[in-house]
Design an enzyme around this catalytic site. Sequence first.
Site, PDB file in Angstrom:
ATOM      1  N   ARG A   1     -19.671  -3.402   7.725  1.00  0.00           N
ATOM      2  CA  ARG A   1     -18.283  -4.091   8.026  1.00  0.00           C
ATOM      3  C   ARG A   1     -18.551  -5.108   8.809  1.00  0.00           C
ATOM      4  NH1 ARG A   1     -14.400   0.173   6.946  1.00  0.00           N
ATOM      5  NH2 ARG A   1     -12.293  -0.755   6.958  1.00  0.00           N
TER       6      ARG A   1
ATOM      7  N   ARG B   1      -6.169  -5.605  10.473  1.00  0.00           N
ATOM      8  CA  ARG B   1      -7.285  -4.917   9.850  1.00  0.00           C
ATOM      9  C   ARG B   1      -7.741  -6.169   8.865  1.00  0.00           C
ATOM     10  NH1 ARG B   1      -4.287   0.096   7.547  1.00  0.00           N
ATOM     11  NH2 ARG B   1      -6.199   0.263   5.817  1.00  0.00           N
TER      12      ARG B   1
ATOM     13  N   LYS C   1     -11.092   0.852  -2.379  1.00  0.00           N
ATOM     14  CA  LYS C   1     -12.435   1.241  -2.592  1.00  0.00           C
ATOM     15  C   LYS C   1     -12.186   2.956  -2.025  1.00  0.00           C
ATOM     16  CE  LYS C   1     -13.043  -0.478   1.705  1.00  0.00           C
ATOM     17  NZ  LYS C   1     -11.629  -1.190   1.801  1.00  0.00           N
TER      18      LYS C   1
ATOM     19  N   ARG D   1      -0.208   7.010   7.371  1.00  0.00           N
ATOM     20  CA  ARG D   1      -1.678   6.813   8.091  1.00  0.00           C
ATOM     21  C   ARG D   1      -1.357   5.914   9.276  1.00  0.00           C
ATOM     22  NH1 ARG D   1      -7.058   4.968   4.738  1.00  0.00           N
ATOM     23  NH2 ARG D   1      -7.104   3.169   6.389  1.00  0.00           N
TER      24      ARG D   1
ATOM     25  N   ARG E   1       1.609   3.256   0.553  1.00  0.00           N
ATOM     26  CA  ARG E   1       0.822   4.498   1.197  1.00  0.00           C
ATOM     27  C   ARG E   1       1.397   4.898   2.619  1.00  0.00           C
ATOM     28  NH1 ARG E   1      -5.326   3.865   2.068  1.00  0.00           N
ATOM     29  NH2 ARG E   1      -4.754   2.568   3.763  1.00  0.00           N
TER      30      ARG E   1
HETATM   31  P1  AP5 Z   1      -7.430   2.827  -1.213  1.00  0.00           P
HETATM   32  O1  AP5 Z   1      -8.083   3.309  -2.316  1.00  0.00           O
HETATM   33  O2  AP5 Z   1      -7.210   3.539   0.144  1.00  0.00           O
HETATM   34  O3  AP5 Z   1      -8.159   1.501  -0.646  1.00  0.00           O
HETATM   35  P2  AP5 Z   1      -9.126   1.199   0.176  1.00  0.00           P
HETATM   36  O4  AP5 Z   1      -9.883  -0.043   0.023  1.00  0.00           O
HETATM   37  O5  AP5 Z   1      -9.991   2.413   0.469  1.00  0.00           O
HETATM   38  O6  AP5 Z   1      -8.202   0.889   1.550  1.00  0.00           O
HETATM   39  P3  AP5 Z   1      -8.390   1.675   3.131  1.00  0.00           P
HETATM   40  O7  AP5 Z   1      -6.951   1.078   3.743  1.00  0.00           O
HETATM   41  O8  AP5 Z   1      -8.499   3.012   3.081  1.00  0.00           O
HETATM   42  O9  AP5 Z   1      -9.546   0.590   3.470  1.00  0.00           O
HETATM   43  P4  AP5 Z   1      -9.848   0.416   4.978  1.00  0.00           P
HETATM   44  O10 AP5 Z   1     -11.165  -0.505   4.751  1.00  0.00           O
HETATM   45  O11 AP5 Z   1      -8.919  -0.214   5.878  1.00  0.00           O
HETATM   46  O12 AP5 Z   1      -9.929   1.921   5.813  1.00  0.00           O
HETATM   47  P5  AP5 Z   1     -11.301   2.809   6.386  1.00  0.00           P
HETATM   48  O13 AP5 Z   1     -10.747   4.214   5.899  1.00  0.00           O
HETATM   49  O14 AP5 Z   1     -12.630   2.321   5.598  1.00  0.00           O
HETATM   50  O15 AP5 Z   1      -5.878   2.272  -1.696  1.00  0.00           O
HETATM   51  C1  AP5 Z   1      -4.966   1.852  -0.810  1.00  0.00           C
HETATM   52  C2  AP5 Z   1      -3.688   2.365  -1.604  1.00  0.00           C
HETATM   53  O16 AP5 Z   1      -3.391   1.523  -2.664  1.00  0.00           O
HETATM   54  C3  AP5 Z   1      -3.729   3.726  -1.864  1.00  0.00           C
HETATM   55  O17 AP5 Z   1      -2.194   4.235  -1.644  1.00  0.00           O
HETATM   56  C4  AP5 Z   1      -3.713   3.744  -3.161  1.00  0.00           C
HETATM   57  O18 AP5 Z   1      -3.237   4.805  -3.994  1.00  0.00           O
HETATM   58  C5  AP5 Z   1      -3.399   2.582  -3.864  1.00  0.00           C
HETATM   59  N1  AP5 Z   1      -4.294   1.926  -5.050  1.00  0.00           N
HETATM   60  C6  AP5 Z   1      -5.473   1.636  -5.034  1.00  0.00           C
HETATM   61  N2  AP5 Z   1      -5.818   1.178  -6.129  1.00  0.00           N
HETATM   62  C7  AP5 Z   1      -4.791   0.735  -6.800  1.00  0.00           C
HETATM   63  C8  AP5 Z   1      -4.506   0.336  -8.147  1.00  0.00           C
HETATM   64  N3  AP5 Z   1      -5.286  -0.094  -9.041  1.00  0.00           N
HETATM   65  N4  AP5 Z   1      -3.306   0.203  -8.571  1.00  0.00           N
HETATM   66  C9  AP5 Z   1      -2.132   0.484  -7.489  1.00  0.00           C
HETATM   67  N5  AP5 Z   1      -2.336   1.291  -6.289  1.00  0.00           N
HETATM   68  C10 AP5 Z   1      -3.512   1.172  -6.147  1.00  0.00           C
HETATM   69  O19 AP5 Z   1     -11.284   2.437   7.695  1.00  0.00           O
HETATM   70  C11 AP5 Z   1     -10.270   2.861   8.774  1.00  0.00           C
HETATM   71  C12 AP5 Z   1     -10.505   2.477   9.824  1.00  0.00           C
HETATM   72  O20 AP5 Z   1     -11.817   3.203  10.469  1.00  0.00           O
HETATM   73  C13 AP5 Z   1     -10.980   0.943  10.305  1.00  0.00           C
HETATM   74  O21 AP5 Z   1      -9.830   0.088  10.462  1.00  0.00           O
HETATM   75  C14 AP5 Z   1     -11.935   1.111  11.418  1.00  0.00           C
HETATM   76  O22 AP5 Z   1     -11.160   1.304  12.808  1.00  0.00           O
HETATM   77  C15 AP5 Z   1     -12.506   2.621  11.348  1.00  0.00           C
HETATM   78  N6  AP5 Z   1     -13.964   2.039  10.700  1.00  0.00           N
HETATM   79  C16 AP5 Z   1     -13.948   2.721   9.296  1.00  0.00           C
HETATM   80  N7  AP5 Z   1     -15.563   2.186   8.852  1.00  0.00           N
HETATM   81  C17 AP5 Z   1     -16.010   1.668  10.025  1.00  0.00           C
HETATM   82  C18 AP5 Z   1     -17.013   0.820  10.263  1.00  0.00           C
HETATM   83  N8  AP5 Z   1     -17.933   0.686   9.317  1.00  0.00           N
HETATM   84  N9  AP5 Z   1     -17.494   0.060  11.302  1.00  0.00           N
HETATM   85  C19 AP5 Z   1     -16.478   0.204  12.448  1.00  0.00           C
HETATM   86  N10 AP5 Z   1     -15.053   0.832  12.126  1.00  0.00           N
HETATM   87  C20 AP5 Z   1     -15.131   1.519  11.071  1.00  0.00           C
END
Ligand code: AP5
Length: 192
Positions: free
Chosen positions: A88, A144, A13, A133, A127
């Site tokens: 979420r 997660r 994402k 992270r 990552r």
């Molecule tokens: P990346 O692009 O970072 O994937 P992502 O889907 O954004 O994954 P995240 O792990 O960042 O998402 P998340 O939903 O757990 O975290 P968030 O920050 O929202 O890609 C991941 C890896 O894969 C990278 O290294 C990238 O380079 C690689 N990659 C990507 N595409 C690729 C491809 N095609 N081929 C190869 N490699 C690839 O949330 C973090 C925390 O914040 C949550 O756990 C929660 O505690 C809190 N939080 C955030 N939003 C809320 C909410 N709305 N409500 C409550 N808590 C929240």
Amino acid sequence: MRLVLLGAPGSGKGTQAARLKDHLQVPHISTGDLLRAEVAAGSPLGLQAKEVMARGELVSDAILLGMLEDRFSRADTRGGFILDGYPRNLAQADALDALLGRIGQPMDYAVQLEVPVELLVERIAGRAKAEGRADDSPESVRTRLRVYDEQTAPVVDFYRRHGQLTVVDGVGSLDEVFNRIVEAIAPEKAVG
Ligand code: AP5
């Protein structure tokens, strides 16, 4: 263009939103990035969120909604946005629907990035080595993924019921996935 990206942790994402933002010329709003900025700043909100995030659990709906209302009050969102990380759970989906209704900015598309769980784990492990992270430890990743299945997956059906859902295969190179998304949401802006 008002777009929300859905998908499990590691589905791409954030990566795709960063590219779509330049392509569509709209801001990328990542609730994970907003929260990590609060944690880095050591703000009261960041202090509340830090441990919850490190465990891989969800920060409270009230905190998130306040943060989002604040972000949507800024002028740069008036021409559209790419939302990543919110909603979420179903309560957040309802709250977002109401908020966007109030500001007259209904969602155009919800794009669900589909990636098998083995690949999610592999990407996050990559990552974890590169960036360290706090929530990329194996235990937090398990939490997660569980939280995603239990609380976030129903949000996909929410957007399906609203006729806004587009499912995109998230397996492939960054360019391949990017082009699939662009074709799904704005074929006239597709590249190549
Ligand atoms: P990346 O692009 O970072 O994937 P992502 O889907 O954004 O994954 P995240 O792990 O960042 O998402 P998340 O939903 O757990 O975290 P968030 O920050 O929202 O890609 C991941 C890896 O894969 C990278 O290294 C990238 O380079 C690689 N990659 C990507 N595409 C690729 C491809 N095609 N081929 C190869 N490699 C690839 O949330 C973090 C925390 O914040 C949550 O756990 C929660 O505690 C809190 N939080 C955030 N939003 C809320 C909410 N709305 N409500 C409550 N808590 C929240």
